[in-house]
Enzyme design. Structure first.
Site, mmCIF file in Angstrom:
data_model
loop_
_atom_site.group_PDB
_atom_site.id
_atom_site.type_symbol
_atom_site.label_atom_id
_atom_site.label_comp_id
_atom_site.label_asym_id
_atom_site.label_seq_id
_atom_site.Cartn_x
_atom_site.Cartn_y
_atom_site.Cartn_z
ATOM 1 N N GLU A 1 -7.122 0.698 -4.426
ATOM 2 C CA GLU A 1 -7.101 0.638 -2.955
ATOM 3 C C GLU A 1 -8.425 0.129 -2.374
ATOM 4 O O GLU A 1 -8.416 -0.762 -1.521
ATOM 5 C CB GLU A 1 -6.734 2.014 -2.381
ATOM 6 C CG GLU A 1 -5.257 2.330 -2.578
ATOM 7 C CD GLU A 1 -4.912 3.789 -2.383
ATOM 8 O OE1 GLU A 1 -5.761 4.559 -1.893
ATOM 9 O OE2 GLU A 1 -3.780 4.158 -2.719
ATOM 10 N N LYS B 1 3.043 11.090 -4.033
ATOM 11 C CA LYS B 1 1.852 10.490 -4.641
ATOM 12 C C LYS B 1 0.919 11.555 -5.239
ATOM 13 O O LYS B 1 0.144 11.275 -6.144
ATOM 14 C CB LYS B 1 1.129 9.679 -3.576
ATOM 15 C CG LYS B 1 0.049 8.769 -4.100
ATOM 16 C CD LYS B 1 -0.453 7.876 -2.981
ATOM 17 C CE LYS B 1 -1.637 7.058 -3.400
ATOM 18 N NZ LYS B 1 -2.100 6.185 -2.303
ATOM 19 N N ASP C 1 -12.321 5.550 3.290
ATOM 20 C CA ASP C 1 -10.878 5.540 3.555
ATOM 21 C C ASP C 1 -10.397 6.966 3.838
ATOM 22 O O ASP C 1 -10.195 7.755 2.925
ATOM 23 C CB ASP C 1 -10.160 4.929 2.336
ATOM 24 C CG ASP C 1 -8.643 4.899 2.489
ATOM 25 O OD1 ASP C 1 -8.129 5.394 3.505
ATOM 26 O OD2 ASP C 1 -7.975 4.370 1.582
ATOM 27 N N ASP D 1 0.882 -1.168 0.000
ATOM 28 C CA ASP D 1 0.000 0.000 0.000
ATOM 29 C C ASP D 1 0.919 1.217 0.000
ATOM 30 O O ASP D 1 1.540 1.529 1.018
ATOM 31 C CB ASP D 1 -0.894 -0.032 1.245
ATOM 32 C CG ASP D 1 -1.619 1.294 1.497
ATOM 33 O OD1 ASP D 1 -1.598 2.182 0.616
ATOM 34 O OD2 ASP D 1 -2.205 1.440 2.587
HETATM 35 P P1 ADP Z 1 -2.341 7.543 3.863
HETATM 36 O O1 ADP Z 1 -2.999 6.335 3.277
HETATM 37 O O2 ADP Z 1 -3.041 8.824 3.521
HETATM 38 O O3 ADP Z 1 -0.885 7.607 3.621
HETATM 39 P P2 ADP Z 1 -3.001 6.435 6.484
HETATM 40 O O4 ADP Z 1 -4.227 5.740 6.080
HETATM 41 O O5 ADP Z 1 -1.853 5.620 6.951
HETATM 42 O O6 ADP Z 1 -2.471 7.481 5.446
HETATM 43 O O7 ADP Z 1 -3.432 7.452 7.651
HETATM 44 C C1 ADP Z 1 -2.517 8.292 8.258
HETATM 45 C C2 ADP Z 1 -3.265 9.294 9.092
HETATM 46 O O8 ADP Z 1 -4.034 8.603 10.087
HETATM 47 C C3 ADP Z 1 -2.355 10.248 9.826
HETATM 48 O O9 ADP Z 1 -2.837 11.574 9.690
HETATM 49 C C4 ADP Z 1 -2.463 9.808 11.260
HETATM 50 O O10 ADP Z 1 -2.272 10.878 12.177
HETATM 51 C C5 ADP Z 1 -3.882 9.284 11.319
HETATM 52 N N1 ADP Z 1 -4.105 8.364 12.431
HETATM 53 C C6 ADP Z 1 -3.438 7.229 12.707
HETATM 54 N N2 ADP Z 1 -3.890 6.664 13.827
HETATM 55 C C7 ADP Z 1 -4.879 7.472 14.293
HETATM 56 C C8 ADP Z 1 -5.736 7.444 15.429
HETATM 57 N N3 ADP Z 1 -5.632 6.488 16.351
HETATM 58 N N4 ADP Z 1 -6.635 8.445 15.584
HETATM 59 C C9 ADP Z 1 -6.712 9.437 14.671
HETATM 60 N N5 ADP Z 1 -5.942 9.523 13.600
HETATM 61 C C10 ADP Z 1 -5.017 8.555 13.399
HETATM 62 MG MG MG Z 2 -4.141 5.109 2.351
#
Ligand code: ADP
Ligand code: MG
Length: 528
Positions: A180, A75, A206, A12
């Site tokens: 995704e 990205k 998502d 991912d």
């Molecule tokens: P992406 O796919 O956009 O790269 P992710 O799906 O990994 O990102 O999400 C990352 C985001 O999720 C970050 O902004 C992070 O702060 C937030 N995040 C992760 N865990 C938590 C949580 N427990 N509560 C709120 N936000 C969270």
């Molecule tokens: Mg993502």
């Protein structure tokens, strides 16, 4: 090690964080692989310093010291033109420099080992992918070649191609690029055995670090059909962090009469602390933020409640529901027709977001059984295992198929002649697919024919989405209906459409590659 050419991993490649998984036979499940810091997701960040190149955690941890040369958000750039409106507006927000390269290509300008250098987005993504590959190799104790990589459903052909190229540069054999939401639905489906035998409509919500992607899929008999996608390309965890940071800046001003809003380093430290606090607030109702020597030797201390966090971000949270409505409308479904609402992305853990989403669906339970940070890599790993012939046990009756969401066809335009859409690939055809049709001229002594490619369900081409066109010239004079053209539509497993036409009398052939995926409609909209 089994199957074709060793392990096959699923990656991912996120805007903010990336995640890698592999199918394990011993436990008949996917293992999500932790990096050397013990974290199961890795920042999609690359940094250039005077002495080294850093990727992932190491890059992320030095952003405060080296903001100009720390690259994230590749990205958002991949497969795009420098002149894209989205690129131009993102550019203003990035601390790193972006310049126009050849062919309107955006190039990232950095200083590495004392020298100025330019990198394309796919080169940065390639470094992140190489890191994910290395994480898997350390864990598996062997080299890894084969991989499935995920992209947002709305990615167009050029973004998919560039992502694939990034994978190849990272030394990977990119078995497939998958959507995704499809990957998340695979993870969900495998967990629930949902929809393998009876059709289910699944909404994937998502909410990640910088984007919100909402997709409606129909799952049945192992076929994943993306019915509609919607979203917001600038709405996610980072926005929530920013609101918290601004609040802290105000607090600091109020308590100490000092304005730190212009100090990048201070803001970055606040942001890191706020992000951690935000994560805690998904599980607790009060938390403390404490930073030593934040500014002019003064420590900063504040207690943050969940309700304060919600109050600051309520507008954003409400905004998160708009794409949900839009997606339902586009799919022509009402909330009652959605069987499952599946949460993905780190920010989907936020209780208020979950509550608002549940309200939209009249209190229907949300599915939280899949891991929001890991579901997409999990689904990609399953797809990788299936593609490399590792299908056993749980995966046995499991064939993963994507379909083309709209009919694809061609419209031959000749002067003074009416046009109509000849469907070559009907909607909901499983991909990959190759279909041929024969066409002819519609006027006497026609010397050229324009092949305009459309998608949609109307018989009148202009009511459909225009995808692209090309012209066959030099057709020998002949009565209408005599010349024969072989038209071939081919969609590969990655959703990339190629159309070709050949004049049987001269052997002249032309082709075109067009926007791909289950998302051509959106792709075209963003292109225009
Ligand atoms: P992406 O796919 O956009 O790269 P992710 O799906 O990994 O990102 O999400 C990352 C985001 O999720 C970050 O902004 C992070 O702060 C937030 N995040 C992760 N865990 C938590 C949580 N427990 N509560 C709120 N936000 C969270
Ligand atoms: Mg993502």
């Amino acid at each position: 090690m089994t199957g074709i050419g060793g392990h096959a991993i699923g990656i991912d490649l996120g805007t903010k964080y990336s995640c890698v998984g592999v199918w394990k036979h011993d436990n008949n499940n996917v293992d999500i692989i932790a990096n050397d810091q013990g974290n199961r997701t890795t920042p999609s960040c690359v940094a250039f310093t005077d002495t080294e190149l850093l990727v992932g955690e190491a890059a992320f941890n030095q952003v405060v010291r080296n903001p100009d040369n720390s690259i994230f958000d590749a990205k958002r750039l991949i497969g795009r033109k420098f002149s894209d409106t989205s690129v131009q507006s993102d550019k203003k927000l990035w601390p790193f420099k972006l310049v126009e390269g050849p062919d309107d290509k955006p190039m990232i300008l950095v200083t590495h080992k004392g020298k100025e250098k330019q990198y394309a987005a796919e080169e940065i993504s390639s470094m992140v992918l190489a890191k994910m590959r290395e994480i898997a190799e350390v864990y598996l104790g062997s080299t890894v070649k084969n991989a499935v990589i995920t992209v947002p459903a709305y990615f167009n052909n050029s973004q998919r191609e560039a992502t694939k190229k990034a994978g190849i540069s990272a030394g990977l054999n990119v078995m497939r690029i998958i959507n995704e939401p499809t990957a998340a639905a695979i993870a969900y489906g495998l967990d629930k055995k949902a929809g393998w035998y009876s059709k289910r409509n699944v909404l994937i919500f998502d909410l990640g670090g910088g984007t919100l992607d909402v997709s409606l899929l129909t799952i049945g008999d192992g076929v994943f059909e993306v019915k509609a996608t919607s979203g917001d390309t600038h709405l996610g965890g980072e926005d929530f962090d920013t609101k918290m940071v601004n609040y802290c800046v105000e607090e600091f001003k109020r308590k100490h009469n000092l304005d730190v809003s212009g100090n990048i380093r201070t803001l970055r430290r606040l942001k890191n602390a706020c992000e951690k606090a935000k994560r805690r607030l998904s599980f607790t109702t009060t938390t403390d933020i404490e930073i030593e020597c934040l500014h002019q030797g003064i420590d900063f201390y504040v207690t943050f409640t969940r309700s304060k966090f919600e109050q600051l971000n309520m507008d954003f949270f409400t905004k998160c529901m708009e794409p949900v409505q839009k997606c339902l409308e586009d799919a022509k479904m009402d909330t009652d027709s959605v069987h499952d609402i599946v949460l993905a992305g780190g920010s989907s853990r936020i209780p208020k977001v979950q509550q608002l989403l549940q309200n939209v669906f009249k209190g229907n339970e949300l599915c939280k059984s899949i891991h929001p940070d890991e579901a997409i890599a999990y689904g990609a790993a399953v797809q990788a295992a299936v593609l490399s012939g590792h299908g056993n046990g749980k995966l046995k009756d499991f064939t993963l198929l994507d379909v083309t969401p709209l009919s694809l066809g061609v419209d031959t335009i000749a002067d003074h002649c009416n046009t109509f859409m000849t469907v070559v690939i009907p909607r909901n055809s499983q991909i990959p697919i190759k279909e041929n049709t024969s066409m002819t001229t519609s006027c006497h002594n026609q010397t050229h024919v324009r092949f305009s490619i459309y998608e949609g369900e109307s018989e009148t081409p202009i009511n459909n989405n225009f995808l692209g066109e090309f012209v066959l010239e030099g057709i020998p004079p002949a009565p209408e209906g005599v010349p024969k053209f072989d038209v071939c539509f081919e969609i590969d497993a990655n959703g990339i459409l190629k159309v070709s036409a050949e004049d049987k009398s001269t052997g002249q052939k032309k082709d075109i590659t067009i926007i791909s995926g289950c998302d051509r409609k959106q792709g075209i909209e963003t292109l225009v």
